[in-house]
Design a protein around this motif. Structure first.
Motif, PDB file in Angstrom:
ATOM      1  N   ARG A 154       0.829  -1.203   0.000  1.00 61.72           N
ATOM      2  CA  ARG A 154       0.000   0.000   0.000  1.00 61.72           C
ATOM      3  C   ARG A 154       0.873   1.267   0.000  1.00 61.72           C
ATOM      4  N   ALA A 155       1.887   1.289   0.848  1.00 61.97           N
ATOM      5  CA  ALA A 155       2.755   2.469   0.938  1.00 61.97           C
ATOM      6  C   ALA A 155       3.473   2.723  -0.387  1.00 61.97           C
ATOM      7  N   LYS A 156       3.998   1.683  -1.001  1.00 62.69           N
ATOM      8  CA  LYS A 156       4.707   1.844  -2.279  1.00 62.69           C
ATOM      9  C   LYS A 156       3.770   2.361  -3.363  1.00 62.69           C
ATOM     10  N   LEU A 157       2.563   1.822  -3.421  1.00 59.14           N
ATOM     11  CA  LEU A 157       1.603   2.280  -4.427  1.00 59.14           C
ATOM     12  C   LEU A 157       1.250   3.756  -4.228  1.00 59.14           C
ATOM     13  N   CYS A 158       1.194   4.192  -2.987  1.00 58.37           N
ATOM     14  CA  CYS A 158       0.883   5.596  -2.705  1.00 58.37           C
ATOM     15  C   CYS A 158       1.952   6.537  -3.247  1.00 58.37           C
ATOM     16  N   THR A 159       3.213   6.130  -3.196  1.00 57.75           N
ATOM     17  CA  THR A 159       4.284   7.007  -3.677  1.00 57.75           C
ATOM     18  C   THR A 159       4.253   7.144  -5.197  1.00 57.75           C
ATOM     19  N   GLU A 160       3.565   6.245  -5.863  1.00 58.23           N
ATOM     20  CA  GLU A 160       3.457   6.311  -7.321  1.00 58.23           C
ATOM     21  C   GLU A 160       2.356   7.273  -7.779  1.00 58.23           C
ATOM     22  N   VAL A 161       1.509   7.697  -6.851  1.00 60.96           N
ATOM     23  CA  VAL A 161       0.373   8.554  -7.185  1.00 60.96           C
ATOM     24  C   VAL A 161       0.815   9.981  -7.483  1.00 60.96           C
TER      25      VAL A 161
ATOM     26  N   LEU B 157      -4.827 -10.781  16.923  1.00 56.73           N
ATOM     27  CA  LEU B 157      -4.932  -9.641  16.034  1.00 56.73           C
ATOM     28  C   LEU B 157      -3.517  -9.094  15.866  1.00 56.73           C
ATOM     29  N   CYS B 158      -3.157  -8.697  14.661  1.00 55.04           N
ATOM     30  CA  CYS B 158      -1.868  -8.041  14.451  1.00 55.04           C
ATOM     31  C   CYS B 158      -2.064  -6.865  13.512  1.00 55.04           C
ATOM     32  N   ASN B 159      -1.098  -5.976  13.469  1.00 58.26           N
ATOM     33  CA  ASN B 159      -1.172  -4.817  12.587  1.00 58.26           C
ATOM     34  C   ASN B 159       0.230  -4.368  12.234  1.00 58.26           C
ATOM     35  N   TRP B 160       0.369  -3.898  11.024  1.00 57.44           N
ATOM     36  CA  TRP B 160       1.664  -3.457  10.515  1.00 57.44           C
ATOM     37  C   TRP B 160       1.505  -2.144   9.781  1.00 57.44           C
ATOM     38  N   GLY B 161       2.590  -1.396   9.729  1.00 55.96           N
ATOM     39  CA  GLY B 161       2.608  -0.159   8.975  1.00 55.96           C
ATOM     40  C   GLY B 161       3.914  -0.018   8.222  1.00 55.96           C
ATOM     41  N   ALA B 162       3.850   0.726   7.122  1.00 56.41           N
ATOM     42  CA  ALA B 162       5.049   1.019   6.338  1.00 56.41           C
ATOM     43  C   ALA B 162       4.989   2.470   5.887  1.00 56.41           C
ATOM     44  N   LEU B 163       6.135   3.115   5.907  1.00 49.73           N
ATOM     45  CA  LEU B 163       6.285   4.461   5.377  1.00 49.73           C
ATOM     46  C   LEU B 163       7.352   4.379   4.291  1.00 49.73           C
ATOM     47  N   VAL B 164       7.006   4.827   3.089  1.00 50.63           N
ATOM     48  CA  VAL B 164       7.952   4.837   1.976  1.00 50.63           C
ATOM     49  C   VAL B 164       8.175   6.288   1.577  1.00 50.63           C
ATOM     50  N   THR B 165       9.450   6.679   1.507  1.00 52.67           N
ATOM     51  CA  THR B 165       9.818   8.053   1.161  1.00 52.67           C
ATOM     52  C   THR B 165       9.839   8.229  -0.358  1.00 52.67           C
TER      53      THR B 165
END
Length: 168
Positions: free
Chosen positions: A51-58, A80-88
């Motif tokens: 999701r994060a990588k696709l957002c940087t392509e927008v 339950l688990c949760n993850w996050g990613a931030l792509v510059t």
């Protein structure tokens, strides 16, 4: 700084807004390219990264943030688990995980059938739109930790990593 969140779910977008206060935040729908109900840490983490990588392509020079909820086993117990990613904009990727809570055994069968936890929780908790409100974490912590707050913890970890490595 402009941050694009890979979801329009208000719990996710608001979590990012709570942490990146003075930044432009928008939410868009992008696919996670994993199961609609991720069933491991690895799959949930990969969904957040995708999701994060696709957002940087927008939009050029934007930061992407992906937040993904899933379930995973520790032994024979389902959490339950949760993850996050931030792509510059330059492609650097920061990853973090957050709170976990044991799920009731009766949720296991519908989850294994591919039903998303949010839909299951509506029926289980006799509520509407649990996934865009308190989330399963809110239900199972007596609203001491909401889904937005859970994701805000992950976003805090992402922001902290970015700031640390950006100053080096």
């Amino acid at each position: 700084m402009k941050l694009i969140v890979g979801s329009k779910n208000p719990t996710k977008v608001n979590a990012v807004q709570d942490i990146f206060i003075d930044n432009e935040i928008i939410g868009i729908d992008v696919p996670s390219n994993v199961s609609s109900q991720p069933f491991s840490d690895e799959e949930t983490m990969q969904g957040a990264i995708n999701r994060a990588k696709l957002c940087t392509e927008v939009e050029k020079n934007s930061f992407g943030i992906g937040l993904e909820g899933g379930v995973m086993y520790v032994g024979d117990k389902l959490f339950l688990c949760n993850w996050g990613a931030l792509v510059t904009p330059t492609g650097s990727t920061f990853i973090a995980s957050g709170a976990r809570v044991l799920l009731p055994k009766e949720l296991e069968i519908p989850l294994k059938q591919g039903i998303e936890l949010g839909a299951i929780m509506d029926e289980y908790a006799n509520k509407i739109d649990v996934s865009i409100k308190e989330g399963a974490i809110g239900v199972f912590t007596n609203n001491l930790l909401s889904r937005k707050d859970m994701f805000a913890q992950v976003v805090t970890l992402l922001k902290g990593q970015y700031e640390y490595w950006n100053k080096k």
